[in-house]
Motif scaffolding. Structure first.
Motif, PDB file in Angstrom:
ATOM      1  N   THR A 527      52.982  48.340  31.660  1.00  0.00           N
ATOM      2  CA  THR A 527      52.540  48.753  32.986  1.00  0.00           C
ATOM      3  C   THR A 527      51.678  47.628  33.544  1.00  0.00           C
ATOM      4  OG1 THR A 527      50.576  49.877  32.124  1.00  0.00           O
ATOM      5  CG2 THR A 527      52.582  51.177  32.338  1.00  0.00           C
ATOM      6  N   ARG A 528      52.157  47.002  34.607  1.00  0.00           N
ATOM      7  CA  ARG A 528      51.493  45.789  35.087  1.00  0.00           C
ATOM      8  C   ARG A 528      50.979  45.957  36.515  1.00  0.00           C
ATOM      9  NH1 ARG A 528      53.991  39.621  34.782  1.00  0.00           N
ATOM     10  NH2 ARG A 528      52.038  38.554  35.247  1.00  0.00           N
ATOM     11  N   GLN A 529      49.678  45.861  36.665  1.00  0.00           N
ATOM     12  CA  GLN A 529      49.020  45.935  37.966  1.00  0.00           C
ATOM     13  C   GLN A 529      47.608  45.358  37.802  1.00  0.00           C
ATOM     14  OE1 GLN A 529      48.759  46.190  41.730  1.00  0.00           O
ATOM     15  NE2 GLN A 529      50.531  47.356  40.983  1.00  0.00           N
ATOM     16  N   PRO A 530      47.202  44.395  38.633  1.00  0.00           N
ATOM     17  CA  PRO A 530      45.885  43.771  38.467  1.00  0.00           C
ATOM     18  C   PRO A 530      44.733  44.774  38.522  1.00  0.00           C
ATOM     19  CG  PRO A 530      47.222  42.521  40.014  1.00  0.00           C
ATOM     20  CD  PRO A 530      47.956  43.803  39.743  1.00  0.00           C
ATOM     21  N   ASP A 534      38.862  43.138  39.854  1.00  0.00           N
ATOM     22  CA  ASP A 534      39.211  41.724  39.913  1.00  0.00           C
ATOM     23  C   ASP A 534      39.955  41.398  41.211  1.00  0.00           C
ATOM     24  OD1 ASP A 534      38.550  39.626  38.168  1.00  0.00           O
ATOM     25  OD2 ASP A 534      40.657  39.327  37.640  1.00  0.00           O
ATOM     26  N   LEU A 535      40.796  42.311  41.638  1.00  0.00           N
ATOM     27  CA  LEU A 535      41.573  42.115  42.859  1.00  0.00           C
ATOM     28  C   LEU A 535      40.650  42.045  44.069  1.00  0.00           C
ATOM     29  CD1 LEU A 535      44.655  41.872  43.157  1.00  0.00           C
ATOM     30  CD2 LEU A 535      44.693  44.254  43.891  1.00  0.00           C
ATOM     31  N   SER A 538      38.731  38.886  44.406  1.00  0.00           N
ATOM     32  CA  SER A 538      39.545  37.772  44.911  1.00  0.00           C
ATOM     33  C   SER A 538      39.803  37.888  46.413  1.00  0.00           C
ATOM     34  CB  SER A 538      40.883  37.720  44.154  1.00  0.00           C
ATOM     35  OG  SER A 538      41.676  38.868  44.435  1.00  0.00           O
ATOM     36  N   GLY A 539      39.290  38.973  47.025  1.00  0.00           N
ATOM     37  CA  GLY A 539      39.419  39.120  48.476  1.00  0.00           C
ATOM     38  C   GLY A 539      40.575  39.981  48.940  1.00  0.00           C
ATOM     39  N   VAL A 540      41.352  40.527  48.008  1.00  0.00           N
ATOM     40  CA  VAL A 540      42.504  41.349  48.387  1.00  0.00           C
ATOM     41  C   VAL A 540      42.029  42.759  48.747  1.00  0.00           C
ATOM     42  CG1 VAL A 540      44.679  42.355  47.605  1.00  0.00           C
ATOM     43  CG2 VAL A 540      44.063  40.032  46.924  1.00  0.00           C
ATOM     44  N   ARG A 541      42.413  43.240  49.922  1.00  0.00           N
ATOM     45  CA  ARG A 541      42.068  44.582  50.375  1.00  0.00           C
ATOM     46  C   ARG A 541      43.322  45.305  50.846  1.00  0.00           C
ATOM     47  NH1 ARG A 541      37.953  43.367  48.325  1.00  0.00           N
ATOM     48  NH2 ARG A 541      35.793  43.645  49.041  1.00  0.00           N
ATOM     49  N   LYS A 542      43.557  46.496  50.307  1.00  0.00           N
ATOM     50  CA  LYS A 542      44.685  47.305  50.745  1.00  0.00           C
ATOM     51  C   LYS A 542      44.189  48.379  51.705  1.00  0.00           C
ATOM     52  CE  LYS A 542      47.304  46.809  46.405  1.00  0.00           C
ATOM     53  NZ  LYS A 542      47.937  47.542  45.277  1.00  0.00           N
TER      54      LYS A 542
END
Length: 601
Positions: A527-530, A534-535, A538-542
């Motif tokens: 099962t792979r998902q950051p 940590d996400l 890194s500046g990632v926003r959903k």
């Protein structure tokens, strides 16, 4: 003019490594030790090598190789990691080193972040190595250069035992001079020293025993061991490490002016102990966890025919588990010497704090994986797990065992081979798989264990502070390197069913788990998902999600999923999503009424 800085204990230890001229530093992340290498790896100007190794045994051997080649090396880990490294530890005792080597093993009294309590001083006795047990962050920093010196002088590794309160405590630390000299690398071929076959090992044992006695004489005059005799008092207190700080404070609060012996360097100093015993009728030994020092004091009393009464853990005055504190020490001192001193009562507060058990983060992909795993394998399924964030899957009902790093796969194999007929699905993290899971998987395939192995790849070593691992494509110092493929490793180990899924996609994840369950033999689901933390760093926003109150029926299916971002309004009888939402969208897939929708930006 001296320079002082307010430092975390582990940062102070890292500074001590620099001041002592450490040249090769390796380790495996484990709370409370992780920040030592994190600190060294984050330095821009480095004249030393530093790495996160795949496990503690590997890290130990890297440091040992460097020390055998003639330089100063350090290996870091937590106490349970020393179990993993105990194989090379016991043989390195015979082999010794040429340069210098410090083994930092951080103990965790009270199990703040560990599956057991352990006293590393026992390993030091077992391996016949000197041991340093610091009582303050300042002392921890200052001890490291001295440990290097002692290691080099006697050509043996030295063990360094900080505890959680040292590693994660903070204080002003006076900085010392950074060593400019560096030991030169020169590996010398000495078969009788470096090749530990029986004919070479046998004569090394009596040699090591003699060296240990020589170290005992050296440590006798160590500044880390201090004896203060009071001629007017017939009672004495002996304390080790951080317990010596608690004991001193307890004596101060009680107005007790007795003889006091602080021991922070081992082997225990025989002269100072006998000096205390000859000056007192009764001695109380205060130390955390095992009665290592207490046993030494009793042995010294018997050896020298001294009738002083020795008290401690054997009489139940000092607990053998958990952390000590000033109040516990005051109570022990009062009972030991018949003193009327009661620790101050803690004032009662009317405020009732809510229970805050550890929980997976909002949007953590592990929660979604456990949700599907439980749905497919059912309540009768058996779910061995491992050491990592995903241990918190116990809240999802999908964790039945947790033994040690890498044991989920091997425990699953044992349960299967014992004749268990219910389906078995274990869970292990990416870093833990690299640590010791690979051997277990090979063993499962080789011995035909019909189990499903779930490797929860969140792209980082999350639980210990987001350190890199071999699957990430970067080293401890941030340099690019090969990103090791977990699926390729699994296939190379003989697994024929290997599937990688996005756990946020519940439908496809369920399909893969069902096929893995029905497969005869060892199957692997990755099962792979950051990691969501940590996400975000890194500046990632959903986009976040919200509940359409008109469509919500109040069935609580989304609330039972267990994400902290989802709440239930008891007045409105409706679910709602708070501002902790990370936008994973799993709750929207769970809702049968399409009441959870993405917030439009």
């Amino acid at each position: 003019m001296s320079t002082r800085e307010f430092m975390l204990g582990n940062v102070a230890i890292a500074r001590g490594i620099i001041e002592g001229g450490g040249q090769v530093i390796a380790g495996y992340p484990g709370t409370p030790s992780s920040e030592i290498i994190d600190t060294l790896a984050s330095m821009e100007k480095r004249d030393f090598y530093v790495e996160w190794s795949v496990n503690e045994k590997v890290a130990f051997e890297v440091a040992a190789g460097a020390a055998i080649a003639g330089v100063r090396s350090v290996v870091t880990m937590k106490h349970v990691g020393l179990n993993v490294a105990s194989d090379p530890l016991m043989t390195l005792s015979y082999m010794g080193v040429k340069g210098a080597m410090i083994i930092i093993s951080a103990d965790d009294p009270s199990c703040h972040s560990s599956q057991n309590e352990q006293d590393t001083r026992k390993y030091a006795q077992f391996a016949l190595m000197p041991c340093f047990d610091p009582s303050t962050p300042q002392e921890a920093k200052d001890m490291i250069p001295d440990a290097f010196r002692l290691s080099n002088k006697f050509q043996t590794a030295a063990i360094f035992r900080p505890t959680t309160r040292i590693s994660h405590g903070k204080s002003d630390v006076e900085l010392g001079v950074i060593a400019e000299d560096r030991l030169q690398v020169k590996f010398e071929k000495i078969p009788e020293r470096w090749i530990m076959m029986p004919k070479n090992a046998r004569p090394r044992h009596p040699y090591v025993l003699q060296v240990y006695e020589d170290i005992r004489k050296e440590v006798e005059d160590s500044p880390w061991n201090q004896l203060e005799l009071r001629t007017g008092s017939k009672i004495g207190i002996v304390a080790s490490g951080i317990a010596s700080v608690y004991a001193r404070e307890a004596m101060k609060r009680m107005g007790l002016d007795s003889s006091f012996l602080k021991i922070c360097a081992y082997p225990a100093p025989e002269g100072k102990i006998t000096g205390m015993l000859q000056n007192a009728d009764t001695v109380l030994v205060i130390e955390e966890l095992e009665p290592v020092l207490e046993d030494e004091v009793r042995i010294m009393a018997q050896k020298h025919g001294i009738g002083t009464k020795v008290l401690g853990k054997s009489e139940g005055l000092v607990p053998r588990h958990g952390e000590l504190n000033v109040d516990i020490c005051m109570e022990a001192i009062s009972k030991a010497f018949g003193l009327d001193a009661v620790p101050p009562a803690i004032p009662k507060v009317d405020l009732e704090l809510p229970s805050r058990p550890p929980v997976l983060c909002p949007g953590c992909s592990h929660r979604a994986a456990f949700y599907v795993m439980k749905k497919v394998f059912g309540k009768d399924g058996i779910y061995p797990s491992d050491i990592g964030c995903y241990t918190l899957g116990v809240q999802s009902g999908a964790v039945d065992t947790t033994l040690c790093m890498g044991a989920s796969i091997t425990v699953s194999s044992g349960i299967y081979h014992a004749g268990e007929k219910h389906p078995i699905c274990c869970s292990i993290g990416d870093s833990t798989f690299f640590h010791t899971g690979m051997n277990g998987l090979l063993n499962a395939v080789y011995n035909k264990a019909d189990i499903t192995v779930t490797i929860m790849d969140n792209r980082v070593t999350a639980m210990t502070g987001h350190q890199p691992n071999p699957g990430m494509g970067r080293t401890a110092v941030g340099e690019s390197t090969v990103a090791v493929s977990i699926s390729d490793i699994c296939r190379a180990l003989g697994v024929e069913f290997v599937e990688e899924v996005d756990p946020y996609d519940l439908a496809s994840t369920e399909d893969v788990f069902r096929r893995a369950r029905d497969y005869k033999g060892t199957s692997v689901v990755i099962t792979r998902q950051p990691c969501v933390i940590d996400l975000r760093r890194s500046g990632v926003r959903k986009p976040a999600f919200s509940v359409d109150q008109e469509k919500c029926t109040g069935c609580k299916a989304c609330v039972r999923f267990g994400c902290p971002a989802t709440e239930f309004d008891n007045e409105l009888k409706r679910a709602r999503i708070n501002n902790m939402c990370t936008g994973c969208g799993v709750c929207a897939q769970i809702c049968k009424f399409e009441a959870i929708v993405e917030v439009k930006r």
